[in-house]
Write an enzyme that holds these catalytic residues in place. Structure first.
Site, mmCIF file in Angstrom:
data_model
loop_
_atom_site.group_PDB
_atom_site.id
_atom_site.type_symbol
_atom_site.label_atom_id
_atom_site.label_comp_id
_atom_site.label_asym_id
_atom_site.label_seq_id
_atom_site.Cartn_x
_atom_site.Cartn_y
_atom_site.Cartn_z
ATOM 1 N N LYS A 1 39.229 42.825 44.083
ATOM 2 C CA LYS A 1 38.024 42.928 43.256
ATOM 3 C C LYS A 1 37.109 44.085 43.659
ATOM 4 O O LYS A 1 36.330 44.585 42.846
ATOM 5 C CB LYS A 1 37.244 41.617 43.329
ATOM 6 C CG LYS A 1 37.838 40.479 42.522
ATOM 7 C CD LYS A 1 37.587 40.667 41.038
ATOM 8 C CE LYS A 1 37.918 39.434 40.239
ATOM 9 N NZ LYS A 1 37.627 39.607 38.805
ATOM 10 N N SER B 1 46.792 39.009 45.373
ATOM 11 C CA SER B 1 45.489 39.507 44.926
ATOM 12 C C SER B 1 44.328 39.168 45.849
ATOM 13 O O SER B 1 43.277 39.795 45.752
ATOM 14 C CB SER B 1 45.180 38.970 43.520
ATOM 15 O OG SER B 1 45.170 37.557 43.513
#
Length: 511
Positions: A51, A305
């Site tokens: 992110k 992720s």
């Protein structure tokens, strides 16, 4: 046109704070799956998540005038930390609205980066509404977690790195999906350069927003989302991200909680790092893809992720991983209530290891047993079930029963051999002070709670099983109460696991 993203990705400013993460081989998975598996290690970023890329790229491209007074965003986790680090690096103020249910470890991480954490609401949607109001009131740019071209381009640098790090053929890239920023950016870049490479999204079964949207041909808002993989628990994906996904995503695979948990263990075995549930989606998807297609000797890339996981969740994940790998099965069965019955049963089982054994006296003629057995796969589970039924035992397979896995295995006992007008619901209570009181305050005084079991696996919501005595004439009123209280729920009143171990076993059987 998605081609505009190629230039944006090539010019992205992410490397002022982010690192180029390695594309690691996964030899253990190679051997098991018969393919060449590569893991893109976004868990190694400074905030342990991809992110950071999109957040920084968005903020860095704001003009000095736009960002002079700071920025605002909403997030319950990884995006919040990415924005906080980006703002700290650029020396601008940041307001980050987080749900009240956000674990303190994530709130503290944001505040350590000198950002202002504002706690508001019980969900991301409520926090986001408040953040948008602050953005409008104070004239601050809003940094969207996924539905923004600069955010998408920042995440797309992962696709750029994959192509550079693996110049040979890649049959498929597996990407976790929440709001769609990651898969949109990765897909736009890879499909431009390698149109033959499949882009496969992976979502939890209980929050498969992209799967249902592609099926409908338009964005679909989910009524509820599964919060086990809280990093991708999104009810509505982005407008721009969906536009790109319609053009560039080949397939979406859905996986369950057990399969995600097993994938977390696979990643640990390969890397000695612990992915969060959403971070392990790609590996779970790879395993399901290989099983479904029979793929062999293909180059398959999975994006890990993130690794922002609470330590307290690990026990629950380890428990579910065995089920996800088909290394454990859960059965309910009847035993005759007489001396030697248990010994005889164990002789029938033979050398199979027992992982769990819960027993409850039912009546002078029979007892009900909740048993866990270690097995070597689905075939052994099915053959064991057939063998036990063939020996005259009445057995029900509860391996896929969510109520059994979440609650029953931890609370076997307390049969009710009479009709007490009990309804049983499974809720997700927000992890904040007063959640139970709010629930009880809305409930009619004439309804009596007859069963209550609470479990917290370290997530932002607690798993609660509630039994309430409600006369049949008041069932519609009770259903209105359940809808109005606003907590996600599942009606488990007719679940056989409930009747066998907590309710009236005469209302079901182990057959």
């Amino acid at each position: 046109m998605t081609t505009k993203y190629i230039k944006k990705i090539l010019e992205a400013k992410v490397y002022e704070v982010a690192i180029e993460t390695p594309l690691d081989a996964a030899p253990l998975l190679d051997d098991r799956l018969g393919n060449r598996i590569f893991l893109k290690r976004e868990d190694l970023q400074p905030v342990f998540s991809f992110k950071l890329r999109g957040a920084y790229n968005k903020i860095a491209w704001l003009s000095p005038e736009e960002r002079k007074n700071g920025i605002v965003t909403a997030s319950a986790g990884n995006h919040a930390q990415g924005v906080a680090l980006a703002a700290q690096h650029l020396g601008i103020p940041a307001i980050i609205v987080m749900p009240k249910t956000t674990p303190q470890i994530k709130v503290n991480a944001v505040r350590r980066r000198k950002a202002k954490a504002v706690l508001f609401g019980d969900s991301y949607d409520e926090a986001c509404e408040h953040a948008l109001a602050l953005s409008k009131e104070q004239g601050l740019p809003f940094v969207h977690p996924f539905d923004d071209p600069e955010v998408i381009a920042g995440q797309g640098t992962i696709g750029m790195e994959i192509i550079r790090q693996h110049p040979g053929p890649i049959e498929a890239v597996f990407v976790p999906v929440g709001g769609g920023g990651l898969i949109a950016g990765v897909a736009a870049y890879i499909k431009y350069l390698r149109p033959e490479t499949k882009i496969i999204g992976v979502e939890p079964e209980g929050s498969a927003v992209l799967y249902h949207s592609l099926k409908a041909g338009k964005r679909v808002t989910l009524d509820k989302v599964d919060i086990f993989a809280d990093g991708v628990a999104v009810k509505l994906m982005g407008e721009e991200t969906f536009r790109i996904c319609k053009k560039c995503v080949d397939e979406v695979i859905r996986v369950n909680t057990d399969e995600m948990s097993a994938a977390i263990k696979d990643i640990f075995d390969e890397t000695r790092s612990i992915a969060e549930p959403s971070g392990a989606l790609a590996v779970a998807g790879i395993k399901k893809y290989v099983e479904a297609t029979g793929a062999r000797q293909e180059n398959l890339v999975g994006i890990i992720s993130g690794a922002n996981i609470n330590f307290s969740r690990l026990q629950h994940i380890a428990e579910r991983a065995e089920l996800g790998e088909d290394r454990e099965c859960l059965f309910a069965l009847n035993l005759k209530e007489k001396p030697g019955a248990l010994k005889a049963f164990c002789r029938v089982l033979g050398p199979r290891p027992i992982t769990e054994f819960n027993y409850r006296f039912s009546d002078p003629s029979q007892a009900f047993v909740f048993i866990g057995l270690a097995v070597k796969g689905r075939e052994e589970r099915e053959s064991t079930l057939a063998m036990l039924n063939g020996k005259g035992y009445r057995v029900k397979d509860l391996t896929g029963n969510e109520l059994a896995k979440l609650h029953i295995r931890h609370m076997v006992g307390g049969l009710v051999k009479q009709d007490i007008n009990e309804v049983v619901y499974r809720f997700e209570f927000p992890e904040r002070m007063g959640a139970l009181l709010d629930f009880l305050s809305h409930m009619a005084d004439t309804w009596n709670i007859s069963l209550f079991h609470y479990r917290n696996d370290g997530a932002t919501y607690g798993q609660v099983l509630v039994g309430v005595q409600v006369p049949k004439a008041e069932r519609k009123a009770f259903q209105r109460f359940v809808n109005e209280v606003g907590y996600p729920y599942t009606d488990e009143t007719e679940n056989p696991a409930y009747h066998l171990f907590l309710g009236d076993p005469d209302r079901t059987t182990c057959d």
